[in-house]
Structure formats: structure tokens, C-alpha cells
Write an enzyme that holds these catalytic residues in place. Structure first.
Site, PDB file in Angstrom:
ATOM      1  CE1 TYR A 173      -2.973   3.096   0.825  1.00 33.48           C
ATOM      2  CE2 TYR A 173      -3.503   2.212   2.786  1.00 33.48           C
ATOM      3  CZ  TYR A 173      -3.582   3.195   1.876  1.00 33.48           C
ATOM      4  OH  TYR A 173      -4.590   3.854   2.011  1.00 33.48           O
ATOM      5  CE  LYS A 223      -5.746   1.761  -1.044  1.00 35.66           C
ATOM      6  NZ  LYS A 223      -5.621   2.892  -0.977  1.00 35.66           N
TER       7      LYS A 223
END
Lengths: 315, 315
Positions: free
Chosen positions: A131, A159
Site C-alpha cells: 500500500y 495499491k
């Protein structure tokens, strides 16, 4: 599990404690919309604000009420020791993936972030979604770091911030007559292509930053990790459907129709406070639904949000 | 307690747990140097990385071994609820002040930060040192916010980033012949004067960012909240003595002699990893002395640090 819509609900609070009943309502809404996956405690679900026990409880509730839809949970923490303990807790709760950002207070360097992912990748029994969110972690991943992390075991997805896709969206909207081959030579498409080269093929690439979601999906991201999708899943799934059926212009137009929401996100420091207000407006939880020091958005914003929800039939 | 040197020791770790014996040695060194105050868990002492129980234990150990020197402890946390619990814990441990930064993951807005200080200021029984550090909190205080916070009860001091004083230092070194009245019209002096106007007179103003410490003290800050002072208190106290005796040029020259250290801080993401290495070199603790994901500085930096410590007789 890393396809389509990964919906990020809030973790609603009531008098400084988690309101599990309200949370159940939010999760059931996502399950009934049949989203592709649920991130029970993402940044919007306030994972760094919860104790390990609360993380377990929220993850467990999501798993129990997701109706078989895969569930992910955020495990980031300042100490690697705590990240590993969090992984243990949410795996115990039955999650299908973990979301891991290089959470920091003292800013981390590249070797330290690599060491974090290396340590965790050897301990997990579910895939990791890497992330990147420089806004909250004060850390930007280099291509070389992505390359090294891509070689670790158990990396399922990354992400990425949607910023480069803003450029794609602009290119597309201002130059509708340019043939697709040229239109797709935009900044977002280039970034995605370069990440595809860097990362092994089995690692999914997801877009975040909701105003960039449509552009990201149009350019070929595998999934959209969405804050607004945590409260209005059907609205987001229609955009993703359009993007994935090749109706780029329709997808962009649907996203453009939400510009009032995107401006509201920008005015209120991101999506968190706005989707919390939406959850309150829809009756899922009481006001205030976020713990202190967060404050609700102001009354004028509330009214405008109510108006947009009704006018656009967000759901 | 908000005068002179406020020394910020590291919280040393050994195999991912706090090394209390090593910590005791560090505190005793500060007590024997007779620093003005000790911040047992500042950013350098990793307060956000510690559980509430660890915060209590570290604060208690510092109080017990400070030989009567006032002790401060960091209480910042993501939830106001936890800040208040931390205040309770460290007050129980006997601290004389608390250090409070608007710690965030989701970036806070001005009203939220004010609400945090308002809530805490009514609950503490010791003074608060308001802590501005945009680098780690992603929040910058406006003059208006300072003005409002200054009216709250129990505000004892503010700890400001030293950046404007960099300009003062440059002005002073490049224009030694300019009369004091003009030399002091530097950016740092202006910032300090404007803060003095904004804040009630009884609130102390402290400088942080060690490379700006000498300039800040020369311009008239009440105290220097110092990372390097947590391991080399005598070196820093000599600079403060010079600054407070009106020997501005001497104070700046002494700070300039430490330029090797300031560069090392800049190359290693701040002072934390460098002073941890210094504590290891001086035999206070084992390597690595910081918890994962932090990594020790590299071998070349270690050697250079050893060399500087010896050459300049830092102590």
C-alpha cells in the site's frame, strides 16, 4: 480477490468506542451489492487507530457478515513487531488478505521499508496488498523498491496513488477525437505499463484516490480500492463495469458526474469525513461517527452531500 | 522547567524490547551533566512506538534516576482518548510536564487540532509543551491557532521547528559587521518576536532541529529541545551558555564545529539513527538499539561518527 471493486467502509464510532452494530449494517450493504472484496480496516476504516483486539473484532465481524466475499484488513503499525502481531490477529479472524502500508512517525528510508515487507512476507499465510500512500506515510516507493518487493513471497497486489491518472483523465476528456493508441500514451498509462514491467504478472495493480478511479480502470488497473465504494458500492461498480466493457467515455462521464463529491473530498482533507457523513445521512450510524480528534464536516457540507446523494441516487 | 537544555534521550531497544538498563545509563548521564530538563520520551525516545505501559515504565525510570531534574514525556496518540490515557499514565509516573504533538495518520485540520489541545488542557495537572513538527505530523500551526491555544489553561511552552533560524544563522555569519539591530531583523528573530506577541508572556518558546539550536538561543528562545543534547549534554550546554551570555559569535562557532553531525543528521533522515549509533559507540547499549523497521546507520557513517566524537571530545 484483487479484481473489480475493493470497498473500504468506515469503522463507525459511538461515544469513542466502535459501534459494531453500525459496522454490521455497512458490511451487509457491501455484501448485498456483491462487491468483489471488502477491506474491513483500510485507512478509511482507521486501522492505525484501533487496538489489536479491535482490529480482530472488526475483521471477524466483516468476515462473518461478508456472505463469502473476500475480506482484507490493514495491519500496518509503527513497529514491525506490532505488524506481525496484527497479521496474526486478523488471520485468526479469517481474512483473505492483508493491506500493508509503511506506516511511520519517524520517516523511513528505502532499506527499512524493504526490510518491513521482507519480514512480513515470510510470516503471512494470506497475500499482502502493498500500500503506497505518500500523503499519510511520508514515503514514496521507487521503481527499484517495487522490483525488489515484487520478488518476495506472498505479494498479491499493489495499491498505488491515482495521481498520474489525473493526467490521463484530462488527456481523454480534452481530446476525444485522438485515436486510442495516442490517447493511451498518457501519464497514467505509462506509469501502469512501467509497473507491469517491474512487477511479476501475477501481482495485481490497483488504483486508489477515488477521483482517479475511473481513469485508472479505463487504463487497465486490475482493481479500484475505493473509499466511496465503501458506502455507495453500486455507483462505483457501474463505473467499473463501463470501464471494463470498453466504454471509457461512459466510465469517465459517470465519474465526472460525481465531481461534487470529489470537490467535497478535496475540501475536507480526503474522503474519510465525507463518507462518515454519508453513513450518518443514510442512517447507518449516529453523528459523530468518527473518534476524536476528528470533527464532522460542517452543516453546509452536510446539506450539499444530502442533496448530491438524492440527486444522483448514489447507492 | 522550560529553560536552557531540554535533553531528548533515545529509548534503547534490545531484541525488540526496551533495554531499561541502558536507558538508566543514558538518564544518569543527563542527570550528572545537570541538564535543565529531560524529555524521557520525545520523538527521539519513540513515544508513539511504545504501549501505554511502556510509556509509564520509561517515564518512571527517568523520574527515579533524574536526581530531581524535571522530566517531560510525550503523550501524543492518534485518538484523543488515548492521549488522555497516556497523560494519566505518565502523570502517575511523576512527570513534571507533557509534550503533545498533533499526531496523525489521516491528516488533521485546524479545528481538530484545537479540539485536541482544548480537551487535553482541561485534564492535565502538569504543563503542556505544545509540539509543532510538520515533518512527522503533516500539520503546520497557523498564528491564529497558536493564539487560541495560548488562551487555554496549562500551556507551559511551545516547541517550534528551527527552520526560520537557519536564515538568521546565515545572516549572522555572512554579515558580521552589520550592527546588532539590523542583524537581528532576520527571519528567525522576526518569527520569535511574532510568537512572543501572539502567546501570553508566561509561555516559553523553545527551538528544535539541532542544527538551528544555537541560532534559536542566540535570538532569544527560552530553551533548546535537543536530540544531540540527549547524548552529548555538556557539548550543547556550552553552546547555550555562550548564547545566553551574549557571546553569539562563539555560540554559532561552536555549532558550526558540529557541522559534520548536522550533515550526518541530514543524510540519515534526522537525528534518531545517528544518536542511537552514538549511544552504541559510547557503550550505553548494544547494536541495533532501535526497534524494526529502523536500521542502524551504515558502517562508513559509524566510523565517521566515532571520528567526530573523539576529535571534538563530544560529551
Amino acid at each position: 480477490m484483487f479484481t473489480g471493486l475493493s470497498a473500504f467502509p468506515i469503522t463507525p464510532f459511538k461515544q469513542e468506542a466502535i459501534d459494531y452494530k453500525a459496522l454490521q449494517g455497512l458490511v451487509e450493504n457491501l455484501a448485498s451489492a456483491n462487491v468483489d472484496s471488502i477491506c474491513a480496516i483500510g485507512s478509511t476504516g482507521l486501522y492505525p487507530y484501533l487496538t489489536r483486539e479491535e482490529k480482530y473484532d472488526v475483521a471477524k465481524l466483516a468476515v462473518d457478515h461478508a456472505n463469502g466475499i473476500p475480506v482484507m484488513a490493514g495491519v500496518g503499525a509503527l513497529r514491525t513487531y506490532d505488524v506481525l502481531k496484527n497479521v496474526e490477529a486478523v488471520q485468526q479472524a479469517g481474512v483473505n488478505a492483508v493491506l500493508l502500508a509503511p506506516v511511520s512517525y519517524q520517516v523511513l528510508n528505502e532499506e527499512e521499508v524493504y526490510g518491513l515487507y521482507e519480514a512480513v512476507s515470510h510470516e503471512v499465510s494470506v497475500p499482502i496488498c502493498v500500500y503506497e500512500n505518500p500523503r499519510v506515510t511520508n514515503f514514496t516507493f521507487s521503481d527499484d523498491l517495487y522490483r525488489r518487493i515484487g520478488k518476495l513471497p506472498n505479494i498479491g497486489a499493489i495499491k498505488i496513488p491515482g495521481t498520474p491518472f489525473a493526467k490521463s483523465a484530462m488527456d481523454n476528456s480534452s481530446s476525444k477525437d485522438i485515436p486510442p493508441s495516442e490517447a493511451s500514451s498518457s501519464e497514467g498509462a505509462r506509469r501502469l505499463a512501467s509497473l507491469r514491467e517491474i512487477m511479476p504478472a501475477q501481482i495485481a495493480i490497483g488504483v486508489s484516490g477515488d477521483s482517479f478511479g475511473a481513469a485508472g480502470m479505463v487504463e487497465g488497473c486490475d482493481l479500484w480500492l475505493s473509499v466511496i465504494g465503501g458506502i455507495f458500492p453500486r455507483t462505483v461498480m457501474r463505473i467499473i463495469d463501463a470501464a471494463q466493457s470498453g466504454n471509457a467515455v461512459d466510465a469517465q462521464a459517470q465519474s465526472q458526474a460525481l465531481s461534487g463529491i470529489w470537490s467535497m473530498f478535496a475540501r475536507n482533507g480526503g474522503g474519510l469525513r465525507v463518507v462518515a457523513a454519508a453513513a450518518e445521512i443514510l442512517g447507518y450510524c449516529d453523528t459523530p461517527s468518527l473518534p476524536a480528534p476528528f470533527l464532522p464536516i460542517d452543516k453546509k457540507e452536510y446539506s450539499e452531500l444530502e442533496h448530491i446523494i438524492t440527486k444522483l441516487s448514489l447507492s
